[in-house]
Design a protein around this motif. Sequence first.
Motif, PDB file in Angstrom:
ATOM      1  N   ALA A  15       0.780  -1.374  -0.061  1.00 36.08           N
ATOM      2  CA  ALA A  15      -0.085   0.055  -0.223  1.00 36.08           C
ATOM      3  C   ALA A  15       0.822   1.243  -0.061  1.00 36.08           C
ATOM      4  N   TRP A  16       1.960   1.034   0.966  1.00 34.54           N
ATOM      5  CA  TRP A  16       2.767   2.472   0.879  1.00 34.54           C
ATOM      6  C   TRP A  16       3.470   2.639  -0.373  1.00 34.54           C
ATOM      7  N   ALA A  17       3.928   1.589  -1.159  1.00 32.44           N
ATOM      8  CA  ALA A  17       4.731   1.805  -2.411  1.00 32.44           C
ATOM      9  C   ALA A  17       4.069   2.826  -3.208  1.00 32.44           C
ATOM     10  N   LYS A  18       2.790   3.000  -3.142  1.00 34.24           N
ATOM     11  CA  LYS A  18       2.173   3.965  -4.345  1.00 34.24           C
ATOM     12  C   LYS A  18       2.614   5.434  -3.890  1.00 34.24           C
ATOM     13  N   SER A  19       2.774   5.717  -2.561  1.00 37.18           N
ATOM     14  CA  SER A  19       3.259   7.341  -2.360  1.00 37.18           C
ATOM     15  C   SER A  19       4.856   6.831  -1.525  1.00 37.18           C
ATOM     16  N   TYR A  20       5.504   6.100  -1.818  1.00 38.76           N
ATOM     17  CA  TYR A  20       6.785   6.007  -1.210  1.00 38.76           C
ATOM     18  C   TYR A  20       7.526   7.041  -1.868  1.00 38.76           C
ATOM     19  N   ASP A  21       7.557   7.416  -3.028  1.00 39.37           N
ATOM     20  CA  ASP A  21       8.507   8.198  -3.661  1.00 39.37           C
ATOM     21  C   ASP A  21       8.321   9.629  -3.389  1.00 39.37           C
ATOM     22  N   CYS A  22       7.118  10.117  -2.620  1.00 37.15           N
ATOM     23  CA  CYS A  22       6.744  11.314  -2.500  1.00 37.15           C
ATOM     24  C   CYS A  22       7.746  12.152  -1.887  1.00 37.15           C
ATOM     25  N   PHE A  23       8.040  13.469  -1.827  1.00 39.47           N
ATOM     26  CA  PHE A  23       9.100  14.379  -1.323  1.00 39.47           C
ATOM     27  C   PHE A  23       9.125  13.914   0.151  1.00 39.47           C
ATOM     28  N   LEU A  24       8.153  13.928   0.879  1.00 41.72           N
ATOM     29  CA  LEU A  24       8.431  14.035   2.292  1.00 41.72           C
ATOM     30  C   LEU A  24       9.061  12.715   2.819  1.00 41.72           C
ATOM     31  N   VAL A  51      19.103  -5.477   0.324  1.00 36.48           N
ATOM     32  CA  VAL A  51      18.180  -6.571   0.814  1.00 36.48           C
ATOM     33  C   VAL A  51      16.752  -6.221   0.942  1.00 36.48           C
ATOM     34  N   SER A  52      16.509  -4.894   0.985  1.00 33.25           N
ATOM     35  CA  SER A  52      15.283  -4.609   1.148  1.00 33.25           C
ATOM     36  C   SER A  52      15.037  -3.119   0.469  1.00 33.25           C
ATOM     37  N   CYS A  53      15.170  -3.148  -0.697  1.00 34.86           N
ATOM     38  CA  CYS A  53      15.453  -1.966  -1.518  1.00 34.86           C
ATOM     39  C   CYS A  53      14.400  -1.089  -1.714  1.00 34.86           C
ATOM     40  N   GLY A  54      13.363  -1.301  -1.297  1.00 34.17           N
ATOM     41  CA  GLY A  54      11.825  -0.389  -1.415  1.00 34.17           C
ATOM     42  C   GLY A  54      11.862   0.053  -2.955  1.00 34.17           C
ATOM     43  N   THR A  55      11.630   1.313  -3.299  1.00 32.17           N
ATOM     44  CA  THR A  55      11.488   1.566  -4.688  1.00 32.17           C
ATOM     45  C   THR A  55      13.110   1.932  -5.271  1.00 32.17           C
ATOM     46  N   GLY A  56      13.956   1.435  -4.778  1.00 28.54           N
ATOM     47  CA  GLY A  56      15.108   1.481  -5.231  1.00 28.54           C
ATOM     48  C   GLY A  56      16.148   2.656  -5.194  1.00 28.54           C
ATOM     49  N   PHE A  76      10.788  -7.741  -0.386  1.00 28.75           N
ATOM     50  CA  PHE A  76       9.445  -8.663  -0.361  1.00 28.75           C
ATOM     51  C   PHE A  76       8.347  -8.242  -0.737  1.00 28.75           C
ATOM     52  N   SER A  77       8.194  -6.742  -1.147  1.00 20.88           N
ATOM     53  CA  SER A  77       7.025  -6.307  -1.533  1.00 20.88           C
ATOM     54  C   SER A  77       7.372  -6.152  -2.982  1.00 20.88           C
ATOM     55  N   GLN A  78       5.936  -6.817  -3.787  1.00 22.06           N
ATOM     56  CA  GLN A  78       6.217  -6.873  -5.399  1.00 22.06           C
ATOM     57  C   GLN A  78       5.704  -5.455  -5.820  1.00 22.06           C
ATOM     58  N   GLU A  79       4.952  -4.824  -5.186  1.00 24.55           N
ATOM     59  CA  GLU A  79       4.603  -3.436  -5.639  1.00 24.55           C
ATOM     60  C   GLU A  79       5.737  -2.584  -5.605  1.00 24.55           C
ATOM     61  N   MET A  80       6.718  -2.542  -4.306  1.00 27.82           N
ATOM     62  CA  MET A  80       7.913  -1.840  -4.505  1.00 27.82           C
ATOM     63  C   MET A  80       9.071  -2.031  -5.471  1.00 27.82           C
ATOM     64  N   ILE A  81       9.096  -3.421  -5.644  1.00 28.73           N
ATOM     65  CA  ILE A  81       9.930  -3.768  -6.622  1.00 28.73           C
ATOM     66  C   ILE A  81       9.558  -3.289  -8.077  1.00 28.73           C
ATOM     67  N   SER A  82       8.342  -3.640  -8.284  1.00 30.19           N
ATOM     68  CA  SER A  82       7.815  -3.084  -9.892  1.00 30.19           C
ATOM     69  C   SER A  82       8.113  -1.629 -10.003  1.00 30.19           C
ATOM     70  N   ARG A  83       8.164  -0.810  -8.895  1.00 33.86           N
ATOM     71  CA  ARG A  83       8.458   0.602  -9.051  1.00 33.86           C
ATOM     72  C   ARG A  83       9.771   0.767  -9.367  1.00 33.86           C
ATOM     73  N   ALA A  84      10.638  -0.052  -8.523  1.00 36.28           N
ATOM     74  CA  ALA A  84      12.017   0.089  -8.666  1.00 36.28           C
ATOM     75  C   ALA A  84      12.453  -0.322  -9.900  1.00 36.28           C
ATOM     76  N   GLN A  85      12.047  -1.316 -10.630  1.00 34.70           N
ATOM     77  CA  GLN A  85      12.134  -1.855 -11.996  1.00 34.70           C
ATOM     78  C   GLN A  85      12.084  -0.771 -12.878  1.00 34.70           C
ATOM     79  N   ARG A  86      10.883  -0.007 -12.881  1.00 34.38           N
ATOM     80  CA  ARG A  86      10.564   0.766 -13.752  1.00 34.38           C
ATOM     81  C   ARG A  86      11.407   2.067 -13.748  1.00 34.38           C
ATOM     82  N   LYS A  87      12.090   2.473 -12.857  1.00 37.15           N
ATOM     83  CA  LYS A  87      13.010   3.752 -12.601  1.00 37.15           C
ATOM     84  C   LYS A  87      14.391   3.469 -13.166  1.00 37.15           C
ATOM     85  N   ASN A  88      14.861   2.280 -13.024  1.00 34.28           N
ATOM     86  CA  ASN A  88      16.174   1.895 -13.538  1.00 34.28           C
ATOM     87  C   ASN A  88      16.476   0.582 -13.929  1.00 34.28           C
ATOM     88  N   LYS A  89      16.569   0.572 -15.557  1.00 33.70           N
ATOM     89  CA  LYS A  89      16.545  -0.893 -16.150  1.00 33.70           C
ATOM     90  C   LYS A  89      17.924  -1.269 -15.935  1.00 33.70           C
TER      91      LYS A  89
END
Length: 201
Positions: A15-24, A51-56, A76-89
Amino acid sequence: MSQTIQKENTAFFDAWAKSYDCFLFQFWMKHFHQGVLKVLDFSKPFTLLDVSCGTGELLNTIAKKSPKCKLSGMDFSQEMISRAQRKNKNIYFQQGDVHKLSFKDNTFDYVISTTAFHHYHDQQKAMQEMTRVAKKGGSIIVSDIHFLLRLFNFLNEKLEPGCVHVNSGKEMKSLFEKVGLINIQQKRNFMFSMITLGIKN
Ligand SMILES: C[S@@+](CC[C@H](N)C(=O)[O-])C[C@H]1O[C@@H](n2cnc3c(N)ncnc32)[C@H](O)[C@@H]1O
């Protein structure tokens, strides 16, 4: 117990992944990253696993500072990993559990964990796995929350979903010693964080 914790963590971080990259949030997280960036040796390229890279975000910063480094991230969170993958190939990302890493023994110069260790349901096992995949002479670095006031550590354990245990400095050092790490160093990163590092013998 471990399944309940993993379920809580998955729900919380997906759930947090969606807003994890917000500035705050990132302004707060960068304080935990600073301590790690200070101890990495950027004079030569290295291999590193977060090992727990979040959105990278930390991996992206490292990649910018040293583009020749071979960087990997897992979470562990697929949502975090999907966002990380999109940001840096150029960074290798995979979904996984720190308690059973899929990487081979003796692979990385650095194995790091930031703001995540208090979520691991078996912290000893997580340390063993992080150590296993580090090269001999490689470094394990844990930057985790640690409030100056003990009461806040207690409250964090009670209030944050998926929080297992906020270690004292002594407890964290003992986990490093139990897996045979040497040259263990520990310092306060800022008011809410402590960084511990050790070398694989
Ligand atoms: C507060 S976030 C920190 C993310 C990133 N390291 C940072 O500094 O921004 C904690 C992360 O730990 C991850 N995590 C929790 N339990 C885990 C486990 N058993 N294995 C791998 N990652 C886990 C969560 O999915 C979440 O992305």
